[in-house]
Write a protein that holds these residues in place. Structure first.
Motif, short mmCIF file in Angstrom:
data_model
loop_
_atom_site.label_atom_id
_atom_site.label_comp_id
_atom_site.label_asym_id
_atom_site.label_seq_id
_atom_site.Cartn_x
_atom_site.Cartn_y
_atom_site.Cartn_z
N LEU A 43 -25.36 -12.29 -57.14
CA LEU A 43 -25.25 -12.65 -55.53
C LEU A 43 -23.64 -11.83 -55.19
O LEU A 43 -23.23 -12.11 -53.31
CB LEU A 43 -25.66 -14.30 -55.87
CG LEU A 43 -27.10 -13.70 -55.52
CD1 LEU A 43 -27.45 -15.60 -55.06
CD2 LEU A 43 -27.81 -13.12 -53.85
N GLU A 44 -23.18 -12.40 -55.89
CA GLU A 44 -21.42 -12.63 -55.73
C GLU A 44 -21.22 -11.29 -55.03
O GLU A 44 -21.65 -10.49 -55.96
CB GLU A 44 -20.92 -12.27 -56.94
CG GLU A 44 -19.53 -12.64 -56.78
CD GLU A 44 -18.94 -14.45 -56.40
OE1 GLU A 44 -18.12 -15.13 -55.46
OE2 GLU A 44 -19.93 -15.11 -57.49
N GLY A 45 -20.07 -11.64 -54.43
CA GLY A 45 -19.75 -10.25 -52.87
C GLY A 45 -21.02 -9.78 -51.91
O GLY A 45 -20.25 -8.54 -51.26
N SER A 46 -22.22 -9.94 -52.07
CA SER A 46 -23.44 -9.76 -51.05
C SER A 46 -23.09 -10.24 -50.02
O SER A 46 -22.44 -11.35 -50.03
CB SER A 46 -24.24 -10.15 -51.48
OG SER A 46 -24.95 -10.70 -52.04
N ALA A 47 -23.43 -9.82 -48.81
CA ALA A 47 -23.21 -10.17 -47.53
C ALA A 47 -24.26 -11.70 -47.16
O ALA A 47 -23.82 -12.31 -46.79
CB ALA A 47 -24.15 -9.03 -46.57
N HIS A 48 -25.24 -11.58 -48.03
CA HIS A 48 -26.02 -12.96 -48.14
C HIS A 48 -25.23 -13.85 -48.14
O HIS A 48 -25.40 -14.98 -48.32
CB HIS A 48 -27.40 -12.70 -48.40
CG HIS A 48 -28.07 -13.70 -48.59
ND1 HIS A 48 -28.56 -14.58 -47.58
CD2 HIS A 48 -28.46 -15.08 -50.04
CE1 HIS A 48 -29.22 -15.49 -47.54
NE2 HIS A 48 -29.03 -15.77 -49.46
N ALA A 49 -25.10 -13.13 -49.38
CA ALA A 49 -24.06 -14.45 -50.82
C ALA A 49 -22.44 -14.71 -49.43
O ALA A 49 -22.15 -16.66 -49.33
CB ALA A 49 -23.56 -13.85 -51.38
N ILE A 50 -21.46 -14.13 -49.04
CA ILE A 50 -20.71 -14.45 -48.04
C ILE A 50 -21.35 -14.86 -46.81
O ILE A 50 -20.34 -16.46 -46.79
CB ILE A 50 -19.91 -12.81 -47.69
CG1 ILE A 50 -19.82 -12.36 -48.98
CG2 ILE A 50 -19.11 -13.45 -46.45
CD1 ILE A 50 -19.50 -11.31 -48.30
N THR A 51 -22.29 -14.96 -46.17
CA THR A 51 -22.80 -15.85 -44.91
C THR A 51 -23.36 -16.99 -45.90
O THR A 51 -22.81 -18.23 -45.37
CB THR A 51 -23.76 -14.98 -44.39
OG1 THR A 51 -23.53 -13.27 -43.98
CG2 THR A 51 -24.30 -15.68 -43.36
N ALA A 52 -23.77 -17.46 -46.42
CA ALA A 52 -24.37 -18.44 -46.96
C ALA A 52 -22.75 -19.29 -47.50
O ALA A 52 -23.25 -20.43 -47.08
CB ALA A 52 -25.79 -18.72 -47.77
N MET A 53 -22.07 -18.99 -47.85
CA MET A 53 -21.33 -19.34 -48.86
C MET A 53 -20.48 -20.20 -47.80
O MET A 53 -19.32 -21.78 -47.44
CB MET A 53 -20.11 -19.09 -49.57
CG MET A 53 -20.70 -18.83 -50.93
SD MET A 53 -21.70 -20.27 -51.44
CE MET A 53 -20.02 -21.33 -51.62
N SER A 54 -20.01 -19.78 -46.40
CA SER A 54 -19.16 -19.86 -45.19
C SER A 54 -20.55 -21.23 -44.27
O SER A 54 -19.38 -21.76 -43.77
CB SER A 54 -19.75 -18.53 -44.01
OG SER A 54 -18.35 -18.94 -42.24
N ALA A 55 -21.12 -20.90 -44.63
CA ALA A 55 -22.40 -21.74 -43.47
C ALA A 55 -22.26 -23.08 -44.37
O ALA A 55 -22.00 -23.92 -43.71
CB ALA A 55 -23.68 -20.68 -43.52
N ALA A 56 -22.01 -23.19 -45.77
CA ALA A 56 -22.12 -24.11 -46.58
C ALA A 56 -20.74 -25.15 -46.54
O ALA A 56 -20.83 -26.04 -46.15
CB ALA A 56 -22.37 -23.57 -48.30
N ASN A 57 -19.92 -24.13 -46.33
CA ASN A 57 -18.53 -24.55 -45.58
C ASN A 57 -18.68 -25.48 -44.41
O ASN A 57 -17.75 -26.97 -44.46
CB ASN A 57 -17.00 -23.63 -46.17
CG ASN A 57 -17.68 -23.44 -47.38
OD1 ASN A 57 -17.31 -24.06 -47.85
ND2 ASN A 57 -16.63 -21.85 -47.52
N SER A 58 -18.62 -24.59 -44.21
CA SER A 58 -18.88 -25.44 -42.62
C SER A 58 -19.84 -26.52 -42.19
O SER A 58 -19.56 -27.50 -41.61
CB SER A 58 -19.53 -24.41 -41.16
OG SER A 58 -18.55 -22.92 -41.49
N THR A 59 -21.11 -26.52 -42.41
CA THR A 59 -21.53 -27.65 -42.67
C THR A 59 -21.21 -29.10 -42.72
O THR A 59 -21.11 -30.01 -42.94
CB THR A 59 -23.23 -27.33 -43.40
OG1 THR A 59 -23.45 -25.71 -42.79
CG2 THR A 59 -24.12 -28.60 -43.51
N SER A 60 -20.54 -28.70 -44.69
CA SER A 60 -19.66 -29.95 -44.80
C SER A 60 -18.84 -30.39 -44.40
O SER A 60 -18.28 -30.96 -44.37
CB SER A 60 -18.90 -29.42 -46.53
OG SER A 60 -20.05 -28.53 -47.53
#
Length: 776
Positions: A378-395
């Protein structure tokens, strides 16, 4: 407007009488906006006893209901339509002029305003006994007030509901369904009206049976008339002194000899001649009955097993090369990231990417290795980048993004894709009543709304042409694209999210028929099982048709969850150490349902195998069709239980009380009405409260209930699920799952539910994990 008060109800009823001109019901739109408003109000008046009954009573008192009834009766013929012979008794002498009677019915059917009048009376009599009795000509003491000389409203409505169009005379009956709806509304909750209406309908039904018997007897007489002509030689050989009964037997034998070629001439000749009782018994003892060829052929046919087509009534036994599919209803669901809708949290992407790079001391090495395979993919995939960005925003509390999913329900009716195509063409080209594709499909689907056919794809479809499977999957993909408004990024994950939402909806006790008007728990569990078979196929094909990380992600998610659960359980774990630790703890809670689902899908035969479809190296015949006792769920279900309890606490902290798939119809009626549609036993009722002193787990009972129910469903699913099982076993598994779910629904309190789910964990420990989920 009235709040159920009598004086205000009378005042409002006077406005109905003032502004609704009964004579002008045929031109409501043209006459007055106020009239149109009051007509629509009368039609859609809700059956709320405490609020609207006084208004309905006032409308009876000011004769508004009687005026509408007289408007319906005006100009109605006193005899039934002459082309509906079942409405006429056998003893009646039909000396009336049929042509003039047809013209009377044509004029009545074409009267303007009948549609509005039927709808108004249906709305006013809904669950209101006084209006029902008035329209049924029944007094308050239950006695009928009908007069033989006068036509009653019930009789008129019954004539209309039982009469079809007369195409030869160009007469159309556009209000037959409305008349039937009015009669059904008069029956609802009223024993006196139901008894009277049932008697009227029973009389017509008996008359139809008489007519059918007469036609059948007439046809049999016509068939027997050919006997003497077809076999005159047999009749001529009879003796001159034979009795009439002997002649009848001879003619009958001749007739059946021509109908059934399998009967021997010796049997026919013997049956045509009189025999003594002694000779008859001797011949019956000495010879066995000869079966006709057609009967032997029928007995040799196999019975159809499993799901069958709604059109041709055949399944995989008689039509192995035809692809079957389930009629289903698919809809779009939109959930905000802050309401448990973030894709990266649900599918475990955030959890996998938050795992440490080195092996923790408490984790199993093989688990950690497979979890890292998924994380590295998953590292570096478009889905992973989007998911981590959303997780940081949710936090940080700054995320306002919404995510879109699909959820599907079904009534369990199957159809061949080819039969559906032929039926669609026939519906479209019907000369009198053309229908759209899904309008006709809903009729074949037991009148349950549907908009997609989900193909039943598995190893059982090996005889089906590959092109048929590809076309069916392409049609499903088109429906998904049109429903979402965008093409799904992954068919595998779209399918898994769909299954997760379906199980979550049942765990919350939501009414699955609110979307499409039908579908039981067993039929939707059947849908979930077949979707799991399809998901296994998608996972196999994902390595070739999609990015490699999709398959690795799904297959290793459960390992990542088990490693994550071990890490957050370590005494040295500090969730406040950094943002990575916070994401890991939250990811474990939110991904628990999906991890449990993937564990059962891919590792229910044995933990070491890659998929439920791939058996162990040398499976025995006794175990190849059953889940392995060392399957991943069975060995680690205590960890999955902890994750689901954490998930319950996390959803409770977000204020979530449903799956997020509640239909807009329910939401428009208010949250209280949505709660009433739940299948759960109400734990707040006085009779269901435990007499013992409430404990902490009782306080958390309502929030824990859905996830404990989901755990019980997963546990039963793990006992039954084998990829690509046969149809009969799949149907039996769906019935067992539905039975388990109903048992959970009937639990009287949280303690009873825990016992049903076979959970022996300490109640204090359950509360501890729940509270941890609330703070993650």
């Amino acid at each position: 407007l009235t709040y159920g008060q009598v004086s205000q109800s009378k005042e409002l009823a006077s406005y109905f009488a003032r502004y609704i001109s009964v004579e002008s019901l045929g031109r409501v739109e043209e006459d007055s906006i106020l009239m149109n408003t009051f007509v629509e109000t009368a039609i859609n008046l809700p059956p709320v006893a405490a609020v609207c009954d006084n208004l309905r009573t006032s409308l009876i008192q000011n004769s508004f209901v009687e005026k509408v009834r007289l408007f319906l009766m005006r100009g109605a013929p006193v005899h039934p339509p002459p082309w509906s012979s079942a409405l006429y008794p056998k003893s009646l002498d039909l000396s009336i002029d049929k042509d003039s009677l047809k013209e009377e019915w044509r004029q009545y059917f074409d009267r303007p305003g009948l549609e509005n009048a039927f709808q108004i009376l249906t709305g006013l009599c809904s669950k209101h006994a006084s209006t029902q009795l008035l329209l049924s000509n029944i007094s308050e003491d239950g006695n009928a007030n009908d007069s033989d000389a006068n036509l009653s409203l019930l009789t008129l409505c019954h004539w209309m509901e039982s009469t079809s169009d007369n195409t030869s005379s160009g007469i159309k009956n556009p209000n037959g369904i409305l008349a039937e709806t009015l009669i059904d509304a008069l029956k609802e909750g009223n024993a006196s009206a139901s008894k009277k209406i049932d008697a009227i309908r029973r009389k017509t039904r008996d008359r139809k049976r008489e007519i059918a018997d007469e036609r059948r007897n007439k046809a049999l007489k016509g068939m027997s008339a050919f006997g003497p002509m077809a076999c005159s030689s047999a009749a001529g050989s009879a003796s001159a002194g034979a009795s009439p009964s002997t002649d009848n037997r001879s003619a009958s034998a001749s007739m059946f000899a021509n109908m059934f070629g399998g009967l021997s001439s010796s049997l026919i000749s013997s049956s045509a001649q009189p025999r003594t009782r002694a000779s008859s018994s001797k011949s019956s003892e000495g010879t066995d009955p000869v079966k006709p060829a057609w009967m032997a052929e029928m007995e040799a046919l196999d019975d159809e097993k499993g799901v069958t087509c709604a059109v041709c009534q055949e399944g995989r036994t008689f039509q192995p090369s035809e692809l079957l599919g389930l009629y289903a209803y698919m809809k779009k669901v939109t959930i905000a990231a802050g309401q448990g809708g973030a894709t990266g949290d649900i599918d475990g992407t955030v959890m996998l990417l938050s795992l440490p790079m080195s092996l923790p001391r408490s984790s199993v090495e093989s688990w950690f290795r497979k979890a890292r395979i998924a994380a590295n993919a998953l590292e570096g995939s478009a889905h992973a980048i989007t998911a981590m960005s959303a997780a940081n925003s949710t936090s940080s509390g700054s995320s306002s993004r919404s995510y879109h999913y699909l959820t599907t329900v079904s009534a369990g009716n199957a159809i061949h894709c080819s039969c559906h195509s032929k039926a669609k063409a026939a519906d479209r080209n019907h000369p009198k009543a053309p229908k759209s594709e899904w309008e006709g499909a809903s009729l074949r689907n037991s009148r349950v709304t549907c908009n997609v056919i989900l193909p039943l794809v598995s190893t059982k479809t090996s005889s089906v042409p590959l092109m048929s499977v590809e076309n069916a999957l392409a049609d499903v993909n088109n429906v998904m694209t049109n429903t979402l408004g965008v093409r799904p990024k992954s068919t595998l994950w779209s399918c898994l999210h769909d299954i997760r939402f379906l199980l979550l909806r049942m765990a919350y006790g939501e009414a699955l028929n609110a979307d499409c008007g039908g579908g039981s728990s067993s039929s939707n569990f059947l849908l979930a099982l077949y979707q799991l078979y399809t998901a296994d196929m998608f996972a196999t094909n994902a390595e070739h048709d999609e990015s490699p990380e999709v398959s690795k992600h799904a297959r290793n998610l459960s390992y990542g969850f088990l490693v994550g659960e071990d890490i957050v359980e370590m005494t040295t774990f500090d969730r406040n150490l950094n943002s990575r630790s916070k994401r890991l703890e939250r990811g474990v809670a939110e991904s628990a349902p999906m991890a449990a689902l993937c564990s059962i899908l891919f590792y229910n035969v044995a933990e070491d195998t890659d998929s439920g479809a791939r058996k162990s190296k040398s499976p025995s015949p006794q175990t190849s069709k059953a889940p392995s006792p060392t399957r991943q769920w069975e060995v680690n279900k205590a960890k999955f239980l902890v994750g689901l309890i954490r998930c319950a606490g996390h959803r409770h902290s977000l204020g979530l009380t449903d799956s997020g798939c509640a239909t807009s119809k329910g939401l428009s009626a208010g949250r209280k009405n949505v709660e009433k549609t739940r299948s759960f036993v109400d734990w707040d009722k006085e009779g269901n409260r435990s007499p013992q002193k409430a404990t902490m787990i009782d306080d958390y009972g309502h929030a824990l209930r859905p996830m404990i129910t989901l755990y019980a469903v997963f546990d039963q699913l793990s006992k039954d699920f084998v990829v690509n099982d046969d149809d009969e076993s799949t149907e039996a598994a769906s019935e067992r799952l539905a039975e388990k779910l109903e048992t959970c629904y009937k639990a009287s309190d949280i303690e009873a539910l825990l016992q049903i789910a076979d959970i022996t964990m300490s109640r204090d420990v359950i509360c501890k994990y729940f509270e941890k989920g609330c703070t993650c």
